[in-house]
Design a protein around this motif. Structure first.
Motif, PDB file in Angstrom:
ATOM      1  N   ARG A  18       0.827  -1.212   0.000  1.00  0.00           N
ATOM      2  CA  ARG A  18       0.000   0.000   0.000  1.00  0.00           C
ATOM      3  C   ARG A  18       0.856   1.255   0.000  1.00  0.00           C
ATOM      4  N   ALA A  19       1.948   1.227   0.763  1.00  0.00           N
ATOM      5  CA  ALA A  19       2.844   2.382   0.823  1.00  0.00           C
ATOM      6  C   ALA A  19       3.471   2.651  -0.535  1.00  0.00           C
ATOM      7  N   GLU A  20       3.860   1.592  -1.210  1.00  0.00           N
ATOM      8  CA  GLU A  20       4.466   1.742  -2.531  1.00  0.00           C
ATOM      9  C   GLU A  20       3.469   2.347  -3.511  1.00  0.00           C
ATOM     10  N   GLU A  21       2.222   1.944  -3.397  1.00  0.00           N
ATOM     11  CA  GLU A  21       1.176   2.439  -4.289  1.00  0.00           C
ATOM     12  C   GLU A  21       0.758   3.874  -3.947  1.00  0.00           C
ATOM     13  N   SER A  22       1.073   4.309  -2.718  1.00  0.00           N
ATOM     14  CA  SER A  22       0.657   5.638  -2.261  1.00  0.00           C
ATOM     15  C   SER A  22       1.815   6.621  -2.207  1.00  0.00           C
ATOM     16  N   ALA A  23       2.878   6.340  -2.934  1.00  0.00           N
ATOM     17  CA  ALA A  23       4.092   7.165  -2.884  1.00  0.00           C
ATOM     18  C   ALA A  23       3.827   8.636  -3.203  1.00  0.00           C
ATOM     19  N   ASP A  24       2.835   8.916  -4.037  1.00  0.00           N
ATOM     20  CA  ASP A  24       2.546  10.292  -4.433  1.00  0.00           C
ATOM     21  C   ASP A  24       1.521  10.987  -3.536  1.00  0.00           C
ATOM     22  N   ASP A  25       0.933  10.233  -2.623  1.00  0.00           N
ATOM     23  CA  ASP A  25      -0.055  10.783  -1.700  1.00  0.00           C
ATOM     24  C   ASP A  25       0.571  10.786  -0.310  1.00  0.00           C
ATOM     25  N   HIS A  26       1.239  11.881   0.041  1.00  0.00           N
ATOM     26  CA  HIS A  26       2.016  11.908   1.269  1.00  0.00           C
ATOM     27  C   HIS A  26       1.171  11.811   2.535  1.00  0.00           C
ATOM     28  N   ARG A  27      -0.032  12.308   2.488  1.00  0.00           N
ATOM     29  CA  ARG A  27      -0.907  12.191   3.661  1.00  0.00           C
ATOM     30  C   ARG A  27      -1.242  10.724   3.915  1.00  0.00           C
ATOM     31  N   ALA A  28      -1.594  10.010   2.846  1.00  0.00           N
ATOM     32  CA  ALA A  28      -1.900   8.583   2.972  1.00  0.00           C
ATOM     33  C   ALA A  28      -0.652   7.809   3.368  1.00  0.00           C
ATOM     34  N   LEU A  29       0.485   8.199   2.804  1.00  0.00           N
ATOM     35  CA  LEU A  29       1.740   7.507   3.091  1.00  0.00           C
ATOM     36  C   LEU A  29       2.125   7.647   4.559  1.00  0.00           C
ATOM     37  N   ASN A  30       1.935   8.824   5.126  1.00  0.00           N
ATOM     38  CA  ASN A  30       2.213   9.022   6.548  1.00  0.00           C
ATOM     39  C   ASN A  30       1.367   8.082   7.410  1.00  0.00           C
ATOM     40  N   GLN A  31       0.091   7.958   7.062  1.00  0.00           N
ATOM     41  CA  GLN A  31      -0.813   7.097   7.823  1.00  0.00           C
ATOM     42  C   GLN A  31      -0.395   5.631   7.694  1.00  0.00           C
ATOM     43  N   ILE A  32      -0.061   5.203   6.488  1.00  0.00           N
ATOM     44  CA  ILE A  32       0.345   3.817   6.264  1.00  0.00           C
ATOM     45  C   ILE A  32       1.643   3.507   7.005  1.00  0.00           C
ATOM     46  N   ASN A  33       2.573   4.454   6.973  1.00  0.00           N
ATOM     47  CA  ASN A  33       3.837   4.263   7.691  1.00  0.00           C
ATOM     48  C   ASN A  33       3.595   4.095   9.181  1.00  0.00           C
ATOM     49  N   TRP A  34       2.679   4.913   9.717  1.00  0.00           N
ATOM     50  CA  TRP A  34       2.331   4.772  11.134  1.00  0.00           C
ATOM     51  C   TRP A  34       1.744   3.386  11.399  1.00  0.00           C
ATOM     52  N   GLU A  35       0.857   2.922  10.533  1.00  0.00           N
ATOM     53  CA  GLU A  35       0.237   1.607  10.707  1.00  0.00           C
ATOM     54  C   GLU A  35       1.285   0.495  10.668  1.00  0.00           C
ATOM     55  N   LEU A  36       2.292   0.650   9.808  1.00  0.00           N
ATOM     56  CA  LEU A  36       3.332  -0.368   9.704  1.00  0.00           C
ATOM     57  C   LEU A  36       4.139  -0.443  10.991  1.00  0.00           C
ATOM     58  N   HIS A  37       4.574   0.702  11.482  1.00  0.00           N
ATOM     59  CA  HIS A  37       5.346   0.708  12.727  1.00  0.00           C
ATOM     60  C   HIS A  37       4.506   0.175  13.886  1.00  0.00           C
ATOM     61  N   HIS A  38       3.242   0.562  13.913  1.00  0.00           N
ATOM     62  CA  HIS A  38       2.342   0.084  14.963  1.00  0.00           C
ATOM     63  C   HIS A  38       2.194  -1.433  14.896  1.00  0.00           C
ATOM     64  N   THR A  39       2.099  -1.962  13.698  1.00  0.00           N
ATOM     65  CA  THR A  39       1.972  -3.414  13.522  1.00  0.00           C
ATOM     66  C   THR A  39       3.229  -4.139  14.009  1.00  0.00           C
ATOM     67  N   ILE A  40       4.388  -3.574  13.727  1.00  0.00           N
ATOM     68  CA  ILE A  40       5.642  -4.188  14.190  1.00  0.00           C
ATOM     69  C   ILE A  40       5.677  -4.221  15.712  1.00  0.00           C
ATOM     70  N   TYR A  41       5.281  -3.112  16.344  1.00  0.00           N
ATOM     71  CA  TYR A  41       5.258  -3.078  17.808  1.00  0.00           C
ATOM     72  C   TYR A  41       4.259  -4.101  18.356  1.00  0.00           C
ATOM     73  N   GLN A  42       3.086  -4.180  17.751  1.00  0.00           N
ATOM     74  CA  GLN A  42       2.095  -5.160  18.195  1.00  0.00           C
ATOM     75  C   GLN A  42       2.616  -6.581  18.035  1.00  0.00           C
ATOM     76  N   SER A  43       3.358  -6.806  16.967  1.00  0.00           N
ATOM     77  CA  SER A  43       3.880  -8.144  16.676  1.00  0.00           C
ATOM     78  C   SER A  43       4.981  -8.561  17.633  1.00  0.00           C
ATOM     79  N   ALA A  44       5.498  -7.595  18.398  1.00  0.00           N
ATOM     80  CA  ALA A  44       6.508  -7.919  19.410  1.00  0.00           C
ATOM     81  C   ALA A  44       5.873  -8.631  20.601  1.00  0.00           C
ATOM     82  N   HIS A  45       4.553  -8.475  20.736  1.00  0.00           N
ATOM     83  CA  HIS A  45       3.782  -9.124  21.797  1.00  0.00           C
ATOM     84  C   HIS A  45       4.360  -8.835  23.182  1.00  0.00           C
TER      85      HIS A  45
END
Length: 226
Positions: free
Chosen positions: A126-153
Motif C-alpha cells: 500500500r505504501a508503494e502504491e501511495s508514494a505520491d499521496d504523502h498524507r496517505a503515506l504518513n498514515q500507512i507508515n504509522w500503521e506499519l510501525h504500529h503493527t511491528i510493535y504489536q507483533s513484538a507481543h
C-alpha cells in the motif's frame, strides 16, 4: 502561518464517567497527534469552544492538563501553543526511538504470527502504491510501525510506544516527506519486514536502527529548510 483548526468532534458523547474536560482533552490531543495543529502553532480557546460546542471552562481544564503533560505551552500574548521540542530534546527522542524500534523489530522477528507478517507486507504494498499521496503515506507508515510493535507481543513496549508517538507529534516537520524519500523509505521498511519474515532478530534490529538513524538525519535536514 495562519491555520484554520479542523477538529472534527468524535461521534462519542461525554458520559458521567468522562467529563466535558476529558472529552475536550481527548479531541485536542487527537488533533495534535494527527497533525491538525503543528508544533509552535497557537490553539485558540474560542475555536475549540465553537467546534466542540462547549463552554470555555472545560477547554481551559483540557488546556491545563495538556500543559502539565508538556504538549501545550502557555505563552504571554499568544495563549496556548503546541509545544515544539528543542534540538537536544529531538536528539534524545530519536535516540530513544532508535533503541525501541530496534527492540520491537527484534521481538517481532521472534514472535510475529504469519498473519501479522502478511499485514506488514500488505502495508508495504500500500505504501508503494501511495508514494505520491504523502498524507496517505504518513498514515500507512504509522500503521506499519504500529503493527511491528504489536507483533513484538510485549504490552509494556506498546505502552512506551504510545507515549513515544505523542512526543513525535511535537516535532516540526514530522509529517513532511522530502522528494525521493518514499522510495528509500520503502526500501528501509522492506529490509525490516524481510528480516522479521526470515526470523532474523539481529538483522531486524539492525535494519530498524539504520532506518531511524536515517529518519533523524532527514529530520535535521528538513528543519533547516522549513
Amino acid at each position: 502561518m495562519t491555520h484554520k483548526s479542523s477538529i472534527s468532534p468524535s461521534k462519542d458523547t461525554p458520559t458521567k464517567a468522562a467529563s466535558l474536560g476529558e472529552h475536550v482533552y481527548l479531541e485536542v490531543l487527537k488533533a495534535i497527534r494527527e497533525g491538525k495543529y503543528h508544533p509552535g502553532e497557537r490553539i485558540r480557546e474560542s475555536e475549540i469552544t465553537q467546534e466542540l460546542n462547549v463552554s470555555r471552562t472545560p477547554v481551559r481544564e483540557a488546556f491545563r492538563r495538556l500543559q502539565s503533560e508538556g504538549r501545550l505551552t502557555i505563552e504571554p500574548q499568544r495563549g496556548a501553543v503546541v509545544t515544539e521540542l528543542n534540538h537536544q530534546e529531538v536528539a534524545e527522542l530519536y535516540e530513544l526511538r532508535q533503541q525501541l524500534e530496534s527492540i520491537a523489530a527484534q521481538f517481532a522477528a521472534k514472535s510475529a504470527s504469519d498473519a501479522e507478517i502478511s499485514t506488514m507486507e500488505y502495508l508495504l504494498k500500500r505504501a508503494e502504491e501511495s508514494a505520491d499521496d504523502h498524507r496517505a503515506l504518513n498514515q500507512i507508515n504509522w500503521e506499519l510501525h504500529h503493527t511491528i510493535y504489536q507483533s513484538a507481543h510485549n504490552r509494556f513496549l506498546m505502552k512506551v510506544y504510545n507515549s513515544l508517538s505523542d512526543s513525535m507529534a511535537l516535532l516540526r516537520g514530522s509529517k513532511y516527506i522530502p522528494e525521493g524519500r518514499p522510495e528509500t523509505l520503502h526500501k528501509e521498511h522492506k529490509k525490516i519486514v524481510d528480516a522479521i519474515k526470515k526470523r532474523d532478530p539481529e538483522g531486524a534490529a539492525t535494519a530498524a536502527k539504520e532506518h531511524i538513524q536515517r529518519s533523524f538525519e532527514l529530520h535535521l535536514e528538513t528543519k533547516l529548510n522549513l
